[in-house]
Design a protein around this motif. Structure first.
Motif, PDB file in Angstrom:
ATOM      1  N   LEU A  32       0.824  -1.204   0.000  1.00 50.27           N
ATOM      2  CA  LEU A  32       0.000   0.000   0.000  1.00 50.27           C
ATOM      3  C   LEU A  32       0.864   1.261   0.000  1.00 50.27           C
ATOM      4  CD1 LEU A  32      -3.061   0.713   0.206  1.00 50.27           C
ATOM      5  CD2 LEU A  32      -2.733   0.839   2.686  1.00 50.27           C
ATOM      6  N   ALA A  33       2.012   1.194   0.672  1.00 53.48           N
ATOM      7  CA  ALA A  33       2.925   2.336   0.753  1.00 53.48           C
ATOM      8  C   ALA A  33       4.259   1.852   1.307  1.00 53.48           C
ATOM      9  CB  ALA A  33       2.353   3.441   1.636  1.00 53.48           C
ATOM     10  N   TYR A  34       5.252   2.711   1.212  1.00 57.68           N
ATOM     11  CA  TYR A  34       6.589   2.395   1.701  1.00 57.68           C
ATOM     12  C   TYR A  34       7.021   3.464   2.699  1.00 57.68           C
ATOM     13  CZ  TYR A  34      11.700   2.173   1.696  1.00 57.68           C
ATOM     14  OH  TYR A  34      13.012   2.127   2.074  1.00 57.68           O
ATOM     15  N   LEU A  35       7.532   3.040   3.851  1.00 59.80           N
ATOM     16  CA  LEU A  35       8.022   3.953   4.879  1.00 59.80           C
ATOM     17  C   LEU A  35       9.548   3.959   4.844  1.00 59.80           C
ATOM     18  CD1 LEU A  35       5.653   3.006   7.860  1.00 59.80           C
ATOM     19  CD2 LEU A  35       5.220   4.484   5.877  1.00 59.80           C
ATOM     20  N   HIS A  36      10.122   5.143   4.672  1.00 65.33           N
ATOM     21  CA  HIS A  36      11.565   5.274   4.457  1.00 65.33           C
ATOM     22  C   HIS A  36      12.148   6.200   5.522  1.00 65.33           C
ATOM     23  CE1 HIS A  36      15.263   5.186   2.102  1.00 65.33           C
ATOM     24  NE2 HIS A  36      15.350   6.498   2.248  1.00 65.33           N
ATOM     25  N   GLY A  37      12.851   5.617   6.499  1.00 65.24           N
ATOM     26  CA  GLY A  37      13.344   6.403   7.613  1.00 65.24           C
ATOM     27  C   GLY A  37      14.796   6.791   7.558  1.00 65.24           C
ATOM     28  N   HIS A  38      15.472   6.542   6.438  1.00 65.27           N
ATOM     29  CA  HIS A  38      16.903   6.834   6.341  1.00 65.27           C
ATOM     30  C   HIS A  38      17.173   8.323   6.579  1.00 65.27           C
ATOM     31  CE1 HIS A  38      16.638   2.929   4.485  1.00 65.27           C
ATOM     32  NE2 HIS A  38      17.950   2.833   4.403  1.00 65.27           N
ATOM     33  N   THR A  39      18.137   8.585   7.436  1.00 64.22           N
ATOM     34  CA  THR A  39      18.471   9.971   7.761  1.00 64.22           C
ATOM     35  C   THR A  39      19.742  10.451   7.077  1.00 64.22           C
ATOM     36  OG1 THR A  39      19.657   9.234   9.748  1.00 64.22           O
ATOM     37  CG2 THR A  39      17.340   9.818  10.008  1.00 64.22           C
ATOM     38  N   TYR A  71       6.482  13.743   4.317  1.00 61.78           N
ATOM     39  CA  TYR A  71       7.717  13.763   5.101  1.00 61.78           C
ATOM     40  C   TYR A  71       7.423  13.905   6.594  1.00 61.78           C
ATOM     41  CZ  TYR A  71       9.904  14.262   0.558  1.00 61.78           C
ATOM     42  OH  TYR A  71      10.309  14.043  -0.735  1.00 61.78           O
ATOM     43  N   PHE A  72       8.300  13.293   7.404  1.00 60.56           N
ATOM     44  CA  PHE A  72       8.157  13.353   8.851  1.00 60.56           C
ATOM     45  C   PHE A  72       9.500  13.685   9.489  1.00 60.56           C
ATOM     46  CE2 PHE A  72       9.833   9.101   8.276  1.00 60.56           C
ATOM     47  CZ  PHE A  72      10.596   8.872   9.412  1.00 60.56           C
ATOM     48  N   ASP A  73       9.462  14.229  10.704  1.00 60.69           N
ATOM     49  CA  ASP A  73      10.693  14.502  11.441  1.00 60.69           C
ATOM     50  C   ASP A  73      10.581  14.110  12.908  1.00 60.69           C
ATOM     51  OD1 ASP A  73       9.010  16.461  12.431  1.00 60.69           O
ATOM     52  OD2 ASP A  73      10.153  18.143  11.586  1.00 60.69           O
ATOM     53  N   SER A  74       9.485  13.412  13.271  1.00 58.24           N
ATOM     54  CA  SER A  74       9.282  12.976  14.646  1.00 58.24           C
ATOM     55  C   SER A  74       8.265  11.844  14.638  1.00 58.24           C
ATOM     56  CB  SER A  74       8.769  14.135  15.506  1.00 58.24           C
ATOM     57  OG  SER A  74       7.469  14.521  15.077  1.00 58.24           O
ATOM     58  N   VAL A  75       8.097  11.193  15.789  1.00 52.41           N
ATOM     59  CA  VAL A  75       7.074  10.150  15.890  1.00 52.41           C
ATOM     60  C   VAL A  75       5.691  10.747  15.640  1.00 52.41           C
ATOM     61  CG1 VAL A  75       5.956   8.515  17.455  1.00 52.41           C
ATOM     62  CG2 VAL A  75       8.452   8.710  17.426  1.00 52.41           C
ATOM     63  N   ASP A  76       5.438  11.930  16.198  1.00 50.28           N
ATOM     64  CA  ASP A  76       4.126  12.571  16.024  1.00 50.28           C
ATOM     65  C   ASP A  76       3.833  12.860  14.560  1.00 50.28           C
ATOM     66  OD1 ASP A  76       3.635  12.507  18.723  1.00 50.28           O
ATOM     67  OD2 ASP A  76       4.279  14.567  19.097  1.00 50.28           O
ATOM     68  N   VAL A  83       5.126   7.120  -0.735  1.00 45.66           N
ATOM     69  CA  VAL A  83       6.244   7.094   0.209  1.00 45.66           C
ATOM     70  C   VAL A  83       5.992   8.055   1.362  1.00 45.66           C
ATOM     71  CG1 VAL A  83       8.708   7.640   0.492  1.00 45.66           C
ATOM     72  CG2 VAL A  83       7.919   6.451  -1.573  1.00 45.66           C
ATOM     73  N   ILE A  84       6.327   7.609   2.571  1.00 44.88           N
ATOM     74  CA  ILE A  84       6.480   8.487   3.720  1.00 44.88           C
ATOM     75  C   ILE A  84       7.956   8.425   4.096  1.00 44.88           C
ATOM     76  CG2 ILE A  84       5.905   8.899   6.137  1.00 44.88           C
ATOM     77  CD1 ILE A  84       3.172   7.631   5.601  1.00 44.88           C
ATOM     78  N   ALA A  85       8.655   9.569   4.028  1.00 42.55           N
ATOM     79  CA  ALA A  85      10.109   9.573   4.184  1.00 42.55           C
ATOM     80  C   ALA A  85      10.542  10.550   5.260  1.00 42.55           C
ATOM     81  CB  ALA A  85      10.784   9.942   2.862  1.00 42.55           C
ATOM     82  N   HIS A  86      11.678  10.238   5.875  1.00 41.56           N
ATOM     83  CA  HIS A  86      12.274  11.169   6.829  1.00 41.56           C
ATOM     84  C   HIS A  86      12.617  12.466   6.102  1.00 41.56           C
ATOM     85  CE1 HIS A  86      15.442  13.013   9.323  1.00 41.56           C
ATOM     86  NE2 HIS A  86      14.754  12.496  10.330  1.00 41.56           N
TER      87      HIS A  86
END
Length: 388
Positions: free
Chosen positions: A276-283, A319-324, A301-304
């Motif tokens: 359904l989607a890909y979560l990409h947390g690479h910093t 894009y995200f930068d925290s758990v929230d 994609v949801i990416a850092h």
């Protein structure tokens, strides 16, 4: 008597990977695809391959690509370093241009520099800065990065941010941004998905090395805040002996599954395609192969939120930068089919413009041809073989 023939194709020797066929990671996949492109465009690529054990060097042909297989009896970094040294010794017997993946043993590349053999080096991000190596290995990598900036005739960065970083250590005129590629996925079987106990279109994926810098704990925590009605498949090996691995598993809701590692490219492509989607947390790390492969499969994609990921995915990601903020973006993505459709179309357009292997390998070919043209006296020793 059979007539002797000389292979008149220009030669490039590809060093620094485990070899072909690709079975280890991004560099091997890149080496294979670049070599196949060169083969199809009138070159004779020679790929150096690492094997376990002892014995003589073996030369053969795989899929139209010449291979030089060098056995090494040591494991780990020492084994890789010994393989690189032996590869360079063999390659410098000829006067062919070289394409080297990685700078970990750039001190050995002084040999090509001293002999006037052109060498294009892919600089592989800011590898020395990764804390997981420890202080001693970080220092070794840092020194070799500086050496590579000096001895390489041309230097490849896989991301504009990496090129800007290298510009502080090497002249800008020999720096080139050439990204990582991935094959477009327009269809895939569902069997690899079913084998993992997943349902097509009813799961998200995380595919990365299980280390803290990849934001896995943050993403699993965000996903697990409330029931989602879909699963999160976290691919990779998460053992009980590693404190970080335990923390990730403890943070996971019942909808998070850990199916283990999947290495086969075809299976991975199918798992991505039906997700359904890909979560990409690479910093950190420039252009990441996992992100490019997800885009090639049309994954929303949801990416850092960092300059590396924003340049690669562009408007095709949230894009995200925290758990929230990660939890908020997961909410938004799961609640809107139209948003998922827009993101999917956008990442496919971005992939087609920048990240196909035809485009990426074509840039490698142009650079290698340019380096070779500066040294017209460089000619490989002729290969003589029997013909019917």
């Amino acid at each position: 008597m059979h007539a002797a023939t000389r292979d008149a194709r220009p030669v490039v020797r590809i060093l620094g990977t485990h070899g072909v066929p690709a079975a280890y990671g991004g560099f091997e996949t890149a080496a294979e695809n670049v070599a196949l492109h060169l083969r199809d465009h009138g070159w004779r690529p020679v790929v150096y391959c690492q094997a376990d054990g002892r014995g003589p060097i073996v030369e053969d042909v795989w899929n139209g690509i010449d291979r030089v297989t060098i056995p090494v009896a040591r494991d780990g970094w020492l084994g890789t370093s010994l393989f690189d040294l032996r590869s360079i010794r063999h390659a410098t017997r000829f006067r062919d241009p070289c394409l080297t993946f990685g700078y970990n043993t750039a001190v050995f590349n002084i040999a090509q520099r001293a002999l006037g053999i052109p060498n294009v080096i892919n600089m592989d991000g800011i590898e020395w800065s990764r804390a997981r190596w420890g202080v001693i290995r970080q220092a070794i990598l840092y020194v070799n990065e500086r050496i590579a900036c000096w001895v390489g005739d041309e230097l490849i960065a896989d991301h504009p941010v990496i090129e800007d970083y290298l510009a502080r250590k090497a002249r800008r005129s020999k720096l080139h941004t050439i990204t990582y590629g991935a094959n477009t996925v327009l269809d895939a079987p569902t069997a690899p998905v079913a084998e993992l106990g997943l349902e097509p279109g009813r799961y998200l994926t995380i595919v990365c090395r299980p280390i803290p810098e990849n934001s896995i704990l943050e993403l699993v925590t965000a996903f697990s805040r409330r029931p989602r009605g879909v699963q999160l498949a976290v691919l990779g090996t998460y053992g009980d002996d590693d404190p970080f691995h335990r923390a990730v598993r403890e943070a996971a809701s019942p909808e998070v599954v850990f199916p283990g590692s999947v290495y086969e490219p075809e299976r991975l492509a199918a798992i991505r395609y039906h997700g359904l989607a890909y979560l990409h947390g690479h910093t950190v790390g420039g252009t990441n192969p996992s992100l490019v492969e997800a885009m090639a499969a049309g994954n929303p994609v949801i990416a850092h939120d960092n300059p590396y990921n924003r340049w690669v995915a562009g408007d095709g990601a949230l894009y995200f930068d925290s758990v929230d903020s990660a939890a908020e973006q997961i909410d938004a993505l799961l609640e809107s089919e139209s948003l998922r459709g827009r993101l999917s179309a956008t990442v496919r357009e971005r992939h087609a413009a920048e990240f196909t292997w035809e485009h990426v390998a074509g840039q490698y070919e142009t650079l290698i041809a340019s380096v070779s043209a500066r040294r017209p006296e460089l000619v490989s020793e002729p290969d003589v073989g029997a013909t019917a």
